[in-house]
Structures are given as C-alpha cells and as structure tokens.
Design a protein around this motif. Structure first.
Motif, mmCIF file in Angstrom:
data_model
loop_
_atom_site.group_PDB
_atom_site.id
_atom_site.type_symbol
_atom_site.label_atom_id
_atom_site.label_comp_id
_atom_site.label_asym_id
_atom_site.label_seq_id
_atom_site.Cartn_x
_atom_site.Cartn_y
_atom_site.Cartn_z
ATOM 1 N N ILE A 1 50.747 29.581 48.685
ATOM 2 C CA ILE A 1 50.358 30.851 48.035
ATOM 3 C C ILE A 1 51.588 31.755 48.018
ATOM 4 C CG2 ILE A 1 49.519 31.609 50.271
ATOM 5 C CD1 ILE A 1 47.481 33.458 48.613
ATOM 6 N N GLY A 2 52.272 31.864 46.647
ATOM 7 C CA GLY A 2 53.472 32.876 46.689
ATOM 8 C C GLY A 2 54.598 31.902 47.143
ATOM 9 N N ALA A 3 54.565 30.379 46.801
ATOM 10 C CA ALA A 3 55.619 29.915 47.469
ATOM 11 C C ALA A 3 56.044 28.745 46.299
ATOM 12 C CB ALA A 3 55.149 28.757 48.758
ATOM 13 N N GLY A 4 55.781 29.103 45.143
ATOM 14 C CA GLY A 4 56.406 28.181 43.984
ATOM 15 C C GLY A 4 55.564 26.817 43.833
ATOM 16 N N ASN A 5 55.805 26.257 42.958
ATOM 17 C CA ASN A 5 55.220 24.813 42.284
ATOM 18 C C ASN A 5 55.787 23.620 42.937
ATOM 19 O OD1 ASN A 5 57.577 24.719 40.633
ATOM 20 N ND2 ASN A 5 56.406 25.131 38.818
ATOM 21 N N MET B 1 41.737 35.923 42.052
ATOM 22 C CA MET B 1 41.756 35.044 41.045
ATOM 23 C C MET B 1 40.932 35.220 39.775
ATOM 24 S SD MET B 1 40.749 32.104 39.444
ATOM 25 C CE MET B 1 40.037 31.120 40.304
ATOM 26 N N ILE B 2 39.879 35.886 40.343
ATOM 27 C CA ILE B 2 38.612 36.014 39.115
ATOM 28 C C ILE B 2 38.824 37.712 38.842
ATOM 29 C CG2 ILE B 2 37.294 34.239 39.424
ATOM 30 C CD1 ILE B 2 35.528 35.779 41.058
ATOM 31 N N GLY B 3 39.526 38.407 39.346
ATOM 32 C CA GLY B 3 39.491 39.748 38.810
ATOM 33 C C GLY B 3 38.717 40.622 39.350
ATOM 34 N N ASN C 1 48.294 43.439 43.009
ATOM 35 C CA ASN C 1 48.923 42.791 41.983
ATOM 36 C C ASN C 1 50.185 42.018 42.309
ATOM 37 O OD1 ASN C 1 47.242 43.546 39.476
ATOM 38 N ND2 ASN C 1 47.591 45.599 40.468
ATOM 39 N N PRO C 2 50.376 41.093 43.494
ATOM 40 C CA PRO C 2 51.634 40.468 43.755
ATOM 41 C C PRO C 2 52.046 39.571 42.531
ATOM 42 C CG PRO C 2 49.705 39.407 44.815
ATOM 43 C CD PRO C 2 49.111 40.725 44.028
ATOM 44 N N ARG C 3 53.226 39.212 42.514
ATOM 45 C CA ARG C 3 53.908 38.335 41.393
ATOM 46 C C ARG C 3 53.083 36.906 41.688
ATOM 47 N NH1 ARG C 3 59.919 36.728 41.729
ATOM 48 N NH2 ARG C 3 60.256 39.037 41.897
ATOM 49 N N PHE C 4 52.853 36.511 42.579
ATOM 50 C CA PHE C 4 52.240 35.086 42.657
ATOM 51 C C PHE C 4 50.664 35.122 42.088
ATOM 52 C CE2 PHE C 4 51.300 36.727 46.956
ATOM 53 C CZ PHE C 4 49.844 36.739 47.087
ATOM 54 N N LEU C 5 50.115 36.125 41.897
ATOM 55 C CA LEU C 5 48.495 36.282 41.564
ATOM 56 C C LEU C 5 48.431 35.793 39.889
ATOM 57 C CD1 LEU C 5 45.834 36.520 41.829
ATOM 58 C CD2 LEU C 5 46.051 38.804 41.885
#
Length: 272
Positions: free
Chosen positions: A211-215, A227-229, A235-239
C-alpha cells in the motif's frame, strides 16, 4: 505482463503463496460490515482485511489507536457472515500484543474463536517477534506489517514515507526476512520506496502486499472507503479512486430531502 487469473473457490493462506509462485497478483481490500463485505467478496477480491482503520472510517477517530479488541471482533464477525470466497484477515488492535506474548495469544484466540476470522495481522518486526511466534505456535496464521505502521504514529510523529534512509531500509529487509523465517504467511509493506518493496518481494517466498509501495510487489491493498470515494479529505499519492461515492451519495440524499419536503415522495405508486 499480466497473468491469467485462476479460478479459486476459496482463498486460503496456501492459495496466496501459490498465487505468488504462479505470478498472479493478489487483490486485497478492507471491509468492516456485512453489506460491504458481501459486495467486496462477490466482486472477486482475494483477501478482505478487517482493518483497525475502522477506527478512522467507521468511528471517526484521528488514529487507529482507540479501537478495542471487542470492537474488532464485532466488525470481523459481521464480515465473516458475508464471505464465501475471500480470506479474511483481522487486525490485532493497539495494546493487545505489543508487550506480552501471552496477551497477544489470548487476543488472537479471541478473534479466531469469537469472529471466525481466518488469520490475524499485526504491526512490527523484531520487537514483536515473541508475540508472533506464540500466536503461530497455536496454529493461527499471521500476516506481518512493516514500513509505515499506523499504530506507532506517535512514535514516528508523521505519516510520511518510511525506510528512505539506508539504515532503516536495511532494518526493514532484515525484519521481513525474519517474519518469513518464523512463519508469517504474508507481509504488508506500507508507504515505502517502490524499489525497496520490489527488493523485498524478490527476496522472499511469501507474498508481499503493498500500500503505497509500488507495483513490484505481489499484491495491493487499499481502504475500501477511500477506493470508492466515500472519504474525500484523504488524498495520498498511492490512492486511486475508482468511484466518487461521496458526491453521488450527497446528491442522492439532497434530492431525497427535497422530495420529502415537496411531498413528491412517496408518490401514488409508492404507497399502499
């Protein structure tokens, strides 16, 4: 390159290891109640995390620290009743495992017996090694959690990216290897550099969930409400938001209010 998704009737801890071996990515989301869990499970998620993030999104607390073991069991029980396929992992909340391995085991047993959960997750490395070993020795599967560990927020003082410096990165790799060695079936890596997460995933045989650790890891987890808003301040970059339910629900509820006040609801077809 994507790998064809194999059909699994029921996800187990062994399934996740097999998925990593086969190169199939693992999908994981949180859920805290029956209705949401029913939808998430039916959509084909592999792992449902009954996260202590319920403290934030369900109870409105600023941190995950206030949620209790009884509350986690309540949420986990609700989720379990909805699930047919997914593996359900339940967070051990703050204060139930950090200082006393016997207390950690009692807490894990209560979760497994009273909620029906399939596994527990706890935060930390070598400092909670004895607690993890005690739980594992009782036959309870354990998922680890390294990197940003929200239960230690007052120790860190910030939610910024962890393990950017060489020493902390080295310690994280060592802790990950230790968690695998003592028997954890998977590890969540939260908010660390993508290259470091990729390195950990390549060195371990157990699945690494990011989670926030790349692909470059073996799977991903997000908080469902983010995820569903349904939440909109975070609003973190990974979301990535796949829906904007906050806006849609606000619009729908406002319309309902207007219709009730204008006596447009219920209409003739909506009454007996």
């Amino acid at each position: 390159m994507s790998v064809a998704k194999k059909e699994y009737k029921r996800i187990t801890v062994k399934t996740l290891v097999d998925m990593k071996s086969n190169g199939e990515k693992i999908s994981m989301l949180t859920a805290y109640d029956y209705t949401m869990a029913k939808i998430v499970d039916g959509a084909g998620i592999d792992v449902i995390l009954v996260g202590d993030s319920a403290s934030n999104v369900m109870a409105g607390h600023e941190t995950t620290l206030p949620i209790t073991l009884d509350q986690m069991i309540y949420h986990a029980s609700s989720v379990i009743r909805a699930v047919d396929r997914a593996l359900v992992v339940v967070d051990l909340p703050f204060g139930t495992y950090q200082s006393d391995p016997k207390e950690a085991l009692r807490s894990a047993i209560r979760i497994m017996k009273e909620s029906g959960g399939h596994a527990v997750k706890l935060e930390g490395g070598r400092e909670v090694k004895d607690s993890i070993k005690r739980i594992l020795n009782a036959g309870i599967p354990v998922m680890g959690h390294l990197g940003l560990t929200p239960q230690s927020i007052y120790k860190f003082g910030t939610y910024t990216v962890r393990a950017k410096e060489e020493q902390e990165a080295k310690e994280l790799v060592e802790n990950a290897k230790m968690l695998e060695r003592i028997g954890c079936f998977a590890i969540v890596l939260e908010k660390i550099p993508a290259e470091l997460a990729r390195e950990v995933a390549s060195q371990l045989t157990i699945p690494i969930i990011g989670i926030g650790a790349g692909n470059g890891v073996d799977g991903q987890v997000l908080v469902l409400h983010d995820m569903i808003g349904m939440t909109h301040e975070f609003n973190p970059r990974f979301l990535r938001r796949y829906m904007n339910l906050y806006e849609d629900m606000t619009t729908a509820i406002s319309q309902y209010v207007d219709d009730v006040k204008a006596v447009e609801f219920p209409n003739d077809k909506e009454q007996y």
